[in-house]
Design an enzyme around this catalytic site. Structure first.
Site: not given
Lengths: 149, 305
Positions: B247, B252
């Site tokens: 990410c 994430r």
């Protein structure tokens, strides 16, 4: 720091309150500020359009600056309850800047957020959100002054 | 001493159901010997506003990252941190947090780099616990310090570095950022411009699957069939694939790493935590822009040797 001597009293007090505390207690004080962020005055509650989103913040925070006829600044901010850190930053600025003259606010050093002693407790990355809020506050004041002038 | 698994029927369909517990299970097991509940949030003050009774706090930024190097804490600091939180090597750790367990999954991944065996996520995280009206407290527990062994972090099995990504070309990559970041319209996550990169776009050949698609509206994980439709169906992953997720700084993509590894059962999934803040600023790292994945080739060199 050469500029801190000129900091308006109400801002200097907030800074000194933070610096007087141990790291862990600084978070508690930030939480107190977060809880104290005032509700928007009624005349603004239905006007989300007036508010500017602070893109530097990790959570949705919106702020709006008023400069009255006497040149005094009022800062209004709104951020969700599930973003207490952002609310705390907004509350520090709302309490620290409101009532000052536009010139005084514009003279606040841009690195004021870094002088609160929160960098270690909160992390430098998160502090940048507050720097963004201060920058946007100043920009709005300049825009209001330009319109009035 | 490990605590019982949650045998909720929803979890049985996942590859590793022992990695999840429900809010109901946690409420019934709070205070059980061997169990340590850990809150890990994006917002550093949420824990202070109220947390699950007995939970301790671990902050991704101030506790799990090295303050000088761009790296995680080393074995010694990790051992000290966990010992202070009352976590032993054989503790059952249940992690939970805000925003679909985004940061809790990141903490779980780091616990896994250190080989902590029994680490689980609370399905639905902080948001579901609160939505169900369950008990919160502001009382911070004061756990007695315990001995946690100094374990060397394993950076080879679950973690990928930039060089690993380059030599991984030809195998699937999953980009879990927002679509705007993937196409190159912007270098940072909407609302997070402080972690930008010098160039925008994605790693060539990476499939775009924004991380939060794995979560249902109540912050729990989607069912196995729904997840398979996304990752095997749309993103085209196949059994036995060697996958790297990324990410912006690796948080994430830890969430997606958890989904692929523990819910769908892919083996050897690695998370590239350097992610876009490194790749998008690295000289001559190949980049694709637009909605198409593009093809992974060697870094192009337009300068004559």
């Amino acid at each position: 720091m050469t500029t801190t001597a000129e900091l308006p009293e109400q801002l200097a007090e907030i800074r000194d309150d933070f610096l007087a505390l141990e790291q862990r207690d600084r978070l508690q004080l930030l939480l107190e500020f977060s809880n104290e962020l005032p509700e928007l005055p009624e005349r603004y509650q239905d006007h989300p359009d007036l508010f500017e989103r602070v893109e530097e913040c990790q959570s949705p925070v919106f702020l709006f600056v008023e400069v009255d006829d006497a040149g005094a600044v009022q800062l209004y901010a709104t951020a969700p309850a599930e973003s207490p850190t952002t609310r705390g930053f907004a509350s520090i600025l709302a309490q620290g800047l409101s009532g000052l003259s536009a010139e005084q606010v514009l003279a606040v050093p841009d690195d004021f957020p870094q002088t609160l002693g929160l960098t270690q407790a909160v992390s430098p990355l998160r502090i940048r959100g507050m720097t963004g809020m201060l920058g946007r506050t100043k920009r709005q004041i300049r825009a209001r002054l330009a319109l009035a002038g | 001493m490990p605590v019982d698994n949650d045998t909720a029927s929803k979890f049985a369909e996942y590859a590793h159901p022992e990695r999840l517990v429900s809010t109901e299970w946690l409420a019934a097991h709070l205070g059980e010997p061997g169990l340590v509940v850990v809150e890990s949030d994006e917002d550093i003050l949420l824990y202070e506003m109220g947390h699950i009774p007995t939970a301790v706090k671990i902050d991704w930024h101030t506790d799990l990252n090295d303050h000088v190097l761009r790296d995680f804490v080393q074995g010694k600091e990790f051992a000290r941190l966990l010992g202070e939180k009352g976590i032993s090597r054989d503790s059952t750790v249940v992690l939970y947090g805000d925003k679909n367990n985004w940061w809790a999954a990141y903490a779980l991944w780091i616990f896994s780099l250190f080989g902590h065996e029994d680490v689980r996520l609370l399905d639905g995280g902080r948001d579901l616990w609160i939505a169900e009206g369950r008990e919160l407290t502001t009382e911070a527990p004061a756990p007695a310090s315990v001995e946690y062994p100094v374990v060397e972090r394993d950076d080879a099995t679950l973690r990928a570095f930039k060089e690993d990504v380059l030599s991984h070309f030809g195998n699937p990559l999953i980009d879990v950022r927002s679509v705007e970041e993937y196409t190159g319209e912007r270098t940072e996550i909407p609302g997070y411009p402080s972690e930008g990169a010098l160039r925008a776009g994605h790693i060539p050949s990476a499939a775009s699957v924004p991380w939060a698609r794995a979560a249902a509206p109540d912050a729990t994980f989607k069912s196995r069939a729904e997840l398979e439709a996304i990752y095997q169906g749309e993103a085209g992953l196949a059994e036995g694939d060697d996958v790297i997720t990324y990410c912006r700084i690796g948080e994430r993509s830890s969430h997606t790493w958890f989904v692929l590894t523990h819910l769908l059962g892919f083996e050897g999934v690695r998370n590239y935590d350097g992610s876009w803040t490194e790749w998008g600023s690295a000289v001559r790292a190949p980049i694709a822009q637009g909605a198409e994945p593009g093809s992974a080739t060697a870094p192009h060199t337009s300068v004559a040797k």
